[in-house]
Design an enzyme around this catalytic site. Structure first.
Site, PDB file in Angstrom:
ATOM      1  N   GLY A 126      36.272  15.765  22.523  1.00 46.20           N
ATOM      2  CA  GLY A 126      36.970  16.603  21.323  1.00 46.20           C
ATOM      3  C   GLY A 126      36.097  16.587  20.128  1.00 46.20           C
ATOM      4  CG  ASP A 136      31.982  12.406  15.559  1.00 45.50           C
ATOM      5  OD1 ASP A 136      32.873  11.551  15.122  1.00 45.50           O
ATOM      6  OD2 ASP A 136      30.963  12.469  15.851  1.00 45.50           O
ATOM      7  CG  HIS A 150      38.780  29.446  15.191  1.00 39.38           C
ATOM      8  ND1 HIS A 150      39.780  29.446  14.158  1.00 39.38           N
ATOM      9  CD2 HIS A 150      39.494  28.172  15.770  1.00 39.38           C
ATOM     10  CE1 HIS A 150      40.572  28.273  13.944  1.00 39.38           C
ATOM     11  NE2 HIS A 150      40.524  27.751  15.111  1.00 39.38           N
ATOM     12  CG  ASP A 168      41.092  22.348  16.391  1.00 38.82           C
ATOM     13  OD1 ASP A 168      40.756  22.154  17.321  1.00 38.82           O
ATOM     14  OD2 ASP A 168      40.370  21.491  15.638  1.00 38.82           O
TER      15      ASP A 168
END
Length: 260
Positions: free
Chosen positions: A63, A65, A92, A147
């Site tokens: 994932g 950091d 994104h 996200d």
């Protein structure tokens, strides 16, 4: 550029490897930049027919950091939200580049795919999990929401109730359960994972590159697009296919065969 990601091409298949094994391939800003550059190269290289995404070492991707998260929280209160917004835009953009790659993509999940790592696997067209793989939408444990597109991708893979359960609990899903619930498409022995993913990528990418790219672009919009608009997109795509050398050669070869 350093080697935070590695991109190799063999037999028309690009293998993109996340390469920070010392932190379980956690993604920081520098790695994100290299990832986007590698995806751009793969997208624009006509010699590349498909892409396999995997991780170096024992993990696929742990994932975002966590050290970067701590640093962000040390910013002045008036800057935290806007700095976060800018960083989210870059996240994104990288996920969109992976999801929108105009070629088949396969996540070869060699170990833990956690948080943003799980989102990135979901952004690929297909997921092959090693027998040592695991998946976790772990954002809830950090007081965060997905996200990297997981809120969009996960319900489309496993259904809305199951997606809610995985996101609300943040629990870990092992490889065989992932296969059972549709989170993964195949399970492979760890020592043959990338080899089998590349073989599948080769099978998926033998057809017309133009027809593949256009089909993928339309299919990725299927659930949000009204029927007539989808038909219109199909008509436009078919008109483009009519002009390609691949279509013209295929028609000529078929007619030549039947004329014999």
């Amino acid at each position: 550029m350093t080697d935070l990601v590695k991109l190799t091409v063999e037999n028309s298949i690009a293998v993109l490897t996340l390469n920070r094994p010392q932190v379980r391939n956690a993604i920081d800003d520098a790695m994100r930049g290299e990832l986007m550059a590698a995806l751009d190269r793969a997208a624009n290289d006509d010699a590349v027919r498909a892409l396999v995404l995997t991780g170096e070492g024992k993990a696929f991707c742990s994932g975002g950091d966590i050290s970067g998260m701590k640093q962000r929280l040390q910013a002045a209160p008036g800057q935290v939200a806007f700095n976060g917004w800018r960083r989210q835009r870059r996240t994104h953009q990288s996920v969109a580049a992976l999801h929108g790659l105009p070629k088949p993509t396969i996540a070869a999940v060699n170990g833990a795919a956690t948080g943003l790592g799980c989102d990135m696997a979901l952004a690929c067209d297909f997921i092959v999990a090693s027998d040592a793989a695991s998946f976790s939408m772990s954002f809830i444990r950090r007081g965060l929401v997905s996200d990297g597109g997981g809120l969009y991708f996960l319900p489309r893979r496993v259904g809305l109730p199951r997606a809610k359960e995985l996101i609300f609990s943040g629990r870990t899903v092992e490889a065989q359960e992932a296969l059972t619930i549709g989170l993964a498409d195949r399970v492979s022995p760890a020592d043959r994972l990338v080899q089998e993913a590349c073989a599948w990528a080769h099978d998926l990418s033998r057809g017309s590159a133009a027809a593949l790219a256009l089909s993928k672009a339309i299919l990725d919009r299927t659930f949000e697009t009204p029927e007539e608009q989808l038909f219109a997109l199909g008509r436009e795509a078919q008109a483009i296919c009519y002009t390609t050398a691949e279509h013209q050669d295929a028609v000529a070869a078929f007619l030549d065969k039947t004329a014999r």
